[in-house]
Write a protein that holds these residues in place. Sequence first.
Motif, PDB file in Angstrom:
ATOM      1  N   LEU A  41       0.810  -1.210   0.000  1.00  0.00           N
ATOM      2  CA  LEU A  41       0.000   0.000   0.000  1.00  0.00           C
ATOM      3  C   LEU A  41       0.847   1.266   0.000  1.00  0.00           C
ATOM      4  O   LEU A  41       0.534   2.240  -0.685  1.00  0.00           O
ATOM      5  CB  LEU A  41      -0.943  -0.009   1.213  1.00  0.00           C
ATOM      6  CG  LEU A  41      -1.948   1.138   1.281  1.00  0.00           C
ATOM      7  CD1 LEU A  41      -2.890   1.131   0.087  1.00  0.00           C
ATOM      8  CD2 LEU A  41      -2.749   1.055   2.584  1.00  0.00           C
ATOM      9  N   TYR A  42       1.940   1.259   0.753  1.00  0.00           N
ATOM     10  CA  TYR A  42       2.769   2.463   0.880  1.00  0.00           C
ATOM     11  C   TYR A  42       4.126   2.312   0.196  1.00  0.00           C
ATOM     12  O   TYR A  42       5.082   3.029   0.513  1.00  0.00           O
ATOM     13  CB  TYR A  42       2.968   2.800   2.357  1.00  0.00           C
ATOM     14  CG  TYR A  42       1.683   3.128   3.072  1.00  0.00           C
ATOM     15  CD1 TYR A  42       0.954   4.262   2.740  1.00  0.00           C
ATOM     16  CD2 TYR A  42       1.180   2.294   4.067  1.00  0.00           C
ATOM     17  CE1 TYR A  42      -0.234   4.571   3.384  1.00  0.00           C
ATOM     18  CE2 TYR A  42      -0.014   2.590   4.716  1.00  0.00           C
ATOM     19  CZ  TYR A  42      -0.714   3.732   4.374  1.00  0.00           C
ATOM     20  OH  TYR A  42      -1.890   4.033   5.005  1.00  0.00           O
ATOM     21  N   SER A  43       4.226   1.403  -0.756  1.00  0.00           N
ATOM     22  CA  SER A  43       5.532   1.079  -1.343  1.00  0.00           C
ATOM     23  C   SER A  43       6.184   2.243  -2.067  1.00  0.00           C
ATOM     24  O   SER A  43       7.413   2.293  -2.183  1.00  0.00           O
ATOM     25  CB  SER A  43       5.397  -0.112  -2.296  1.00  0.00           C
ATOM     26  OG  SER A  43       4.485   0.182  -3.343  1.00  0.00           O
ATOM     27  N   THR A  44       5.407   3.199  -2.572  1.00  0.00           N
ATOM     28  CA  THR A  44       6.016   4.314  -3.311  1.00  0.00           C
ATOM     29  C   THR A  44       6.277   5.544  -2.435  1.00  0.00           C
ATOM     30  O   THR A  44       6.923   6.483  -2.895  1.00  0.00           O
ATOM     31  CB  THR A  44       5.120   4.754  -4.490  1.00  0.00           C
ATOM     32  OG1 THR A  44       3.866   5.224  -3.995  1.00  0.00           O
ATOM     33  CG2 THR A  44       4.891   3.605  -5.462  1.00  0.00           C
ATOM     34  N   GLN A  45       5.790   5.529  -1.189  1.00  0.00           N
ATOM     35  CA  GLN A  45       5.873   6.748  -0.384  1.00  0.00           C
ATOM     36  C   GLN A  45       7.308   7.190  -0.124  1.00  0.00           C
ATOM     37  O   GLN A  45       7.624   8.381  -0.199  1.00  0.00           O
ATOM     38  CB  GLN A  45       5.130   6.567   0.934  1.00  0.00           C
ATOM     39  CG  GLN A  45       4.905   7.885   1.669  1.00  0.00           C
ATOM     40  CD  GLN A  45       3.906   7.735   2.791  1.00  0.00           C
ATOM     41  OE1 GLN A  45       4.113   6.944   3.705  1.00  0.00           O
ATOM     42  NE2 GLN A  45       2.818   8.488   2.740  1.00  0.00           N
ATOM     43  N   THR A  65       0.918   8.670  -6.702  1.00  0.00           N
ATOM     44  CA  THR A  65       1.226   7.235  -6.680  1.00  0.00           C
ATOM     45  C   THR A  65       0.911   6.631  -5.311  1.00  0.00           C
ATOM     46  O   THR A  65       0.721   5.413  -5.201  1.00  0.00           O
ATOM     47  CB  THR A  65       2.701   6.975  -7.020  1.00  0.00           C
ATOM     48  OG1 THR A  65       3.543   7.562  -6.016  1.00  0.00           O
ATOM     49  CG2 THR A  65       3.061   7.561  -8.382  1.00  0.00           C
ATOM     50  N   VAL A  66       0.871   7.467  -4.273  1.00  0.00           N
ATOM     51  CA  VAL A  66       0.451   7.016  -2.943  1.00  0.00           C
ATOM     52  C   VAL A  66      -1.056   7.186  -2.785  1.00  0.00           C
ATOM     53  O   VAL A  66      -1.767   6.278  -2.352  1.00  0.00           O
ATOM     54  CB  VAL A  66       1.187   7.798  -1.837  1.00  0.00           C
ATOM     55  CG1 VAL A  66       0.740   7.311  -0.454  1.00  0.00           C
ATOM     56  CG2 VAL A  66       2.692   7.666  -1.987  1.00  0.00           C
ATOM     57  N   SER A  67      -1.554   8.345  -3.174  1.00  0.00           N
ATOM     58  CA  SER A  67      -2.957   8.692  -2.916  1.00  0.00           C
ATOM     59  C   SER A  67      -3.931   7.776  -3.623  1.00  0.00           C
ATOM     60  O   SER A  67      -4.948   7.360  -3.047  1.00  0.00           O
ATOM     61  CB  SER A  67      -3.212  10.150  -3.337  1.00  0.00           C
ATOM     62  OG  SER A  67      -2.431  11.039  -2.578  1.00  0.00           O
ATOM     63  N   VAL A  68      -3.653   7.430  -4.896  1.00  0.00           N
ATOM     64  CA  VAL A  68      -4.652   6.648  -5.633  1.00  0.00           C
ATOM     65  C   VAL A  68      -4.797   5.236  -5.077  1.00  0.00           C
ATOM     66  O   VAL A  68      -5.885   4.642  -5.162  1.00  0.00           O
ATOM     67  CB  VAL A  68      -4.324   6.588  -7.146  1.00  0.00           C
ATOM     68  CG1 VAL A  68      -4.436   7.953  -7.776  1.00  0.00           C
ATOM     69  CG2 VAL A  68      -2.960   5.955  -7.403  1.00  0.00           C
ATOM     70  N   ALA A 164       8.238  -1.549   7.015  1.00  0.00           N
ATOM     71  CA  ALA A 164       9.218  -2.269   6.195  1.00  0.00           C
ATOM     72  C   ALA A 164       9.116  -1.900   4.726  1.00  0.00           C
ATOM     73  O   ALA A 164      10.140  -1.767   4.035  1.00  0.00           O
ATOM     74  CB  ALA A 164       9.027  -3.778   6.368  1.00  0.00           C
ATOM     75  N   GLY A 165       7.885  -1.725   4.230  1.00  0.00           N
ATOM     76  CA  GLY A 165       7.730  -1.369   2.824  1.00  0.00           C
ATOM     77  C   GLY A 165       8.425  -0.066   2.484  1.00  0.00           C
ATOM     78  O   GLY A 165       9.120   0.051   1.467  1.00  0.00           O
ATOM     79  N   ARG A 166       8.269   0.908   3.362  1.00  0.00           N
ATOM     80  CA  ARG A 166       8.906   2.207   3.132  1.00  0.00           C
ATOM     81  C   ARG A 166      10.430   2.110   3.287  1.00  0.00           C
ATOM     82  O   ARG A 166      11.182   2.683   2.500  1.00  0.00           O
ATOM     83  CB  ARG A 166       8.340   3.231   4.109  1.00  0.00           C
ATOM     84  CG  ARG A 166       6.862   3.565   3.890  1.00  0.00           C
ATOM     85  CD  ARG A 166       6.342   4.263   5.134  1.00  0.00           C
ATOM     86  NE  ARG A 166       5.057   4.903   4.966  1.00  0.00           N
ATOM     87  CZ  ARG A 166       3.934   4.435   5.479  1.00  0.00           C
ATOM     88  NH1 ARG A 166       3.937   3.275   6.134  1.00  0.00           N
ATOM     89  NH2 ARG A 166       2.800   5.095   5.333  1.00  0.00           N
ATOM     90  N   GLY A 181      13.720  -0.498  -6.099  1.00  0.00           N
ATOM     91  CA  GLY A 181      13.053  -0.373  -4.804  1.00  0.00           C
ATOM     92  C   GLY A 181      11.677  -1.012  -4.820  1.00  0.00           C
ATOM     93  O   GLY A 181      11.301  -1.773  -3.915  1.00  0.00           O
ATOM     94  N   LEU A 182      10.909  -0.735  -5.875  1.00  0.00           N
ATOM     95  CA  LEU A 182       9.590  -1.349  -6.021  1.00  0.00           C
ATOM     96  C   LEU A 182       9.697  -2.855  -6.231  1.00  0.00           C
ATOM     97  O   LEU A 182       8.889  -3.633  -5.704  1.00  0.00           O
ATOM     98  CB  LEU A 182       8.838  -0.712  -7.194  1.00  0.00           C
ATOM     99  CG  LEU A 182       8.299   0.702  -6.979  1.00  0.00           C
ATOM    100  CD1 LEU A 182       7.605   1.201  -8.241  1.00  0.00           C
ATOM    101  CD2 LEU A 182       7.319   0.729  -5.808  1.00  0.00           C
ATOM    102  N   ALA A 183      10.703  -3.285  -6.996  1.00  0.00           N
ATOM    103  CA  ALA A 183      10.875  -4.717  -7.260  1.00  0.00           C
ATOM    104  C   ALA A 183      11.167  -5.480  -5.976  1.00  0.00           C
ATOM    105  O   ALA A 183      10.652  -6.600  -5.774  1.00  0.00           O
ATOM    106  CB  ALA A 183      11.998  -4.928  -8.269  1.00  0.00           C
ATOM    107  N   SER A 184      11.961  -4.901  -5.095  1.00  0.00           N
ATOM    108  CA  SER A 184      12.298  -5.589  -3.844  1.00  0.00           C
ATOM    109  C   SER A 184      11.058  -5.809  -2.983  1.00  0.00           C
ATOM    110  O   SER A 184      10.878  -6.881  -2.386  1.00  0.00           O
ATOM    111  CB  SER A 184      13.350  -4.780  -3.070  1.00  0.00           C
ATOM    112  OG  SER A 184      12.842  -3.511  -2.674  1.00  0.00           O
ATOM    113  N   VAL A 185      10.198  -4.810  -2.931  1.00  0.00           N
ATOM    114  CA  VAL A 185       8.960  -4.942  -2.160  1.00  0.00           C
ATOM    115  C   VAL A 185       8.030  -5.960  -2.813  1.00  0.00           C
ATOM    116  O   VAL A 185       7.365  -6.756  -2.124  1.00  0.00           O
ATOM    117  CB  VAL A 185       8.268  -3.566  -2.030  1.00  0.00           C
ATOM    118  CG1 VAL A 185       6.870  -3.716  -1.443  1.00  0.00           C
ATOM    119  CG2 VAL A 185       9.102  -2.641  -1.162  1.00  0.00           C
TER     120      VAL A 185
END
Length: 412
Positions: A41-45, A65-68, A164-166, A181-185
Amino acid sequence: MPAVSAPPATDPDLRHTSGSRGLRRTQLALFGAGLATFLLLYSTQALLPALSDDLHLTPGQASWTVSVASIGLALAVIPVSALSERYGRITVMTASVFTAAAIALVLPFAPDLTTLVVLRALQGVALAGLPATAMAFLAEEVHPSALAGAMGLYVAGNSIGGMAGRLISGVVAGSFGWRWGLASVAVLAVVCAVAFRLLVPAARYFRPAPVNPAALWRTITGHLGNPLLARLFALGLLFMTVFGAVYTVMGYRLVAAPFGLSQGLASSIFAVYVFGTFASAMSARVTGRFGRRGTLYLAIGTVAVGLVLTLTQSLALSLAGLVLITVGFFTGHCVASAAVGRTATHARAQASALYLAAYYLGNSLGGTLGATAYHGAGWDGTVAVALGAMVLAAGVTLYGTVQARSRLVAHA
């Protein structure tokens, strides 16, 4: 959702009890599901400054990218949770976590902001099948004597996943870029999804029921027409508006002058979540001492003091302010969300889902308004948005206090 099932009086009670293998599997499965939900949910924050640099975006544009994702979850949480009444809790949770994880695997290849935003919105909708459904599953399958512990571990998974996601995405992005960063999550979320499906025991007490849209609508409007519930929903939205604004923009503030931290180091601020977890655990004790409204005033004041501290040019004072904001937010959120369950006299699951909808809409509102204010007026603008939300929260709480005193006088 209607009230959860319970075993008939003539049948043996097979719900999972403390120390049983079934309870351990249930707890671990739901811990994994909660971890995956908030990883994604918060992976891009934490990546917003890197996204802005690479895709040439303003903070306001990147914040979408977070809000939507939060908007998608907020709008879908009630209808998707209702589907679990017809198709089963495990079916809906499995579809939810695997769909969201599959989208996560595609996100690193997004060529532009529009694609990224569309995928994140779809991911938010997919994640809507977990929060309320998981709580209903636990209430049905776990014996009341063990329910608090099981629910606590699920919430811990949520909290750890959010942190952890952040942290993971931000630290990896600091060395290899936001796509890695996104790939790791995404990879970690897939592991959690697989673990959930392998561990979760078969449901014993789920009974399929038809989905009645008209009855669901009557329940929703009835809850919204309850003045106390409406105030609690508003408080959830306002507290999360602050949290969304602060955590969406803080990364930009820390990588810019006068602090000038690296992307990876700036992402480490999300370790402050540990203080929020502690505040959540202490909220019941604080409420017992100061009462619900007294604790809400305390939470609002703590957030406000923290916001003022972040206006300084001192990194130490700004981080101390962030700790206070986090502690105040988690305290206020725990008090308001717990009060929803006590206030609703029927259809408590729908009341909780409405609170979650308001809560995640607040995250979207705060992230967008806070980032837009930062682009126009710097960190002072973001703090002004957050303080405005706390002034409204204080007004809502004060109105509730006045109403309660009026009722006491009327009955005296």
